[in-house]
Design an enzyme around this catalytic site. Structure first.
Site, PDB file in Angstrom:
ATOM      1  N   HIS A  26      41.781  20.402  70.114  1.00 20.25           N
ATOM      2  CA  HIS A  26      42.087  21.181  68.929  1.00 20.25           C
ATOM      3  C   HIS A  26      41.922  22.680  69.198  1.00 20.25           C
ATOM      4  O   HIS A  26      40.921  23.116  69.751  1.00 20.25           O
ATOM      5  CB  HIS A  26      41.187  20.784  67.756  1.00 20.25           C
ATOM      6  N   SER A  49      46.547  24.185  62.531  1.00 25.29           N
ATOM      7  CA  SER A  49      45.385  23.586  61.881  1.00 25.29           C
ATOM      8  C   SER A  49      45.500  23.714  60.364  1.00 25.29           C
ATOM      9  O   SER A  49      46.456  23.220  59.775  1.00 25.29           O
ATOM     10  CB  SER A  49      44.105  24.238  62.419  1.00 25.29           C
ATOM     11  N   ASP A  62      41.674  15.419  69.684  1.00 28.67           N
ATOM     12  CA  ASP A  62      41.614  16.175  68.439  1.00 28.67           C
ATOM     13  C   ASP A  62      41.498  15.179  67.300  1.00 28.67           C
ATOM     14  O   ASP A  62      42.278  14.226  67.215  1.00 28.67           O
ATOM     15  CB  ASP A  62      42.892  17.016  68.305  1.00 28.67           C
TER      16      ASP A  62
END
Length: 407
Positions: free
Chosen positions: A377, A190, A347
């Site tokens: 995610h 991320s 995501d």
């Protein structure tokens, strides 16, 4: 009695309404995701309330809760020695395999996720992730605790990541931990994937560095905020655990921008299509040419409305490659190391990763692009109890296997 019963029913309905989020039928283990999202949203709402009352910044409260629940002290096992140290003045947790004699090992520098504002390499989930990497790969792993927003804003996090990278790649540190200078990699998930990509670009272009990263492994990385209307942002705008609105908030906090800009960053017109953005940058983010048709689906680029606010003029970080690695020129990308890019169907950041993989390939970089049709995610850290998920386990296994074969 009847009033109490009616009140109980209404509270149950309200709770169910708050908890339940409609999810695509093909997402992995939806009820776990729904419950976790409800918990996370409750913490966010509590933080927003605390900020509205002047108690503290919402992120400070959220981070406090996360730290109390997740941060653990370093503990060593018969196979891995774990210590808290520092790299270039930046705190880091070190996972060093035990034994092995004088042989040189591989090394991985890892950056945790959390929107540049939350989390720590000392969290249980990241501790277990890095511990497993160290054990199964017989690899020295260093998990970096860069400074967090809102106390630190861009480029502070980037500078921490770069300082830690330079220190990790220095002959002194490599020798101290017995790391083979030809087998060192950088990785992150991320926002950590953002930092990993950014420092991989910078280190690769730095001819003064005698040792450079040999691989980059990016897990559902966030790579740009000029276009929050890519197909994945449109498709997954309200899919847990990273809603489109929340990602935009993280971007503004990271870039030190005023929260009043949130509606403009999220408004229908894409910042990418503003007349102030040069065609060269637009081409780096043109998903109509960079994404396969199966990911574009039925979505169309969002047009520019007359008189829309020029957010990039007020937030210059939006067009800074250190914050948005997807904007880098092909010449820079072509110097970066072999790459692993993992993306998930459900995501908002899916298309960031897919476009970056495509641009790396076009620049001549060897890329392994792995996509999970049932992924969401953050799923890879959902490989351990109590948030174990099937896609989390599969993604972690494949990630470690790729590192084993390529590092």
């Amino acid at each position: 009695m009847r009033l109490r019963w009616s009140g109980g029913v209404l509270l149950s309905v309200a709770a169910a309404y708050y908890v339940y989020t409609p999810l695509p039928s093909t997402v992995s283990e939806p009820w776990k995701l729904i419950l976790l999202d409800a918990l996370f949203r409750s913490f966010i709402h509590a933080g927003d309330a605390a900020q509205a009352l002047g108690v503290c910044h919402s992120v400070h409260m959220l981070n406090s809760v996360v730290s109390r629940l997740e941060v653990i002290e370093p503990w060593s096992s018969p196979t891995v020695r774990v210590t808290d140290s520092a790299l270039g003045g930046v705190p880091a947790r070190v996972f060093q395999p035990v034994g092995g004699g004088a042989k040189l090992r591989r090394g991985v520098l890892y950056f945790h996720g959390g929107g540049w504002a939350l989390g720590s390499g000392r969290m249980r989930s990241y501790d277990l992730l890095c511990r497993r990497m160290a054990e199964e790969l017989d690899t020295v792993v260093m998990s970096v605790d860069y400074r967090l927003a809102p106390d630190a804003v861009f480029p502070d996090q980037y500078h921490d990541a770069l300082a830690a990278s330079r220190a990790f790649l220095s002959p002194e540190v490599l020798q101290r931990y017995g790391v083979n200078p030809a087998r060192v990699g950088v990785s992150g998930d991320s926002s950590g994937g953002n930092l990993a990509a950014a420092v991989a670009q910078r280190i690769s272009a730095d001819d003064s560095m005698s040792v450079k990263f040999s691989i980059q492994a990016l897990i559902y990385p966030v790579l740009q905020a000029l276009d929050l209307n890519t197909p994945s942002y449109q498709q997954n705008h309200n899919v847990p655990i990273l809603h489109r609105h929340l990602m935009a908030r993280f971007w503004l906090i990271y870039l030190g921008a005023d929260s009043s800009l949130l509606p403009h960053l999220l408004s229908s017109p894409s910042s990418l299509l503003h007349p102030s953005i040069p065609p060269s940058i637009r081409s780096h983010l043109n998903w109509t040419s960079l994404l396969a048709a199966k990911h574009q689906k039925h979505y169309r680029p969002v047009g520019m409305e007359t008189g829309s606010r020029e957010v990039t003029g007020e937030v210059p970080g939006l067009v800074d490659v250190r914050a948005a690695p997807l904007l880098a020129e092909q010449g820079i990308l072509g110097r970066t190391p072999r790459a692993y890019v993992m993306t998930c169907e459900f995501d908002v950041l899916r298309d960031d990763g897919l476009m970056y993989a495509r641009r790396l390939q076009d620049a001549g970089v060897t890329v392994t692009s792995v996509h999970y049709d049932d992924g969401f995610h953050g799923c890879m850290v959902f490989s351990f109890w109590p948030f174990w998920s099937s896609v989390g386990q599969r993604s972690l296994d494949n990630y470690i296997q790729w590192l084993d074969h390529n590092l």
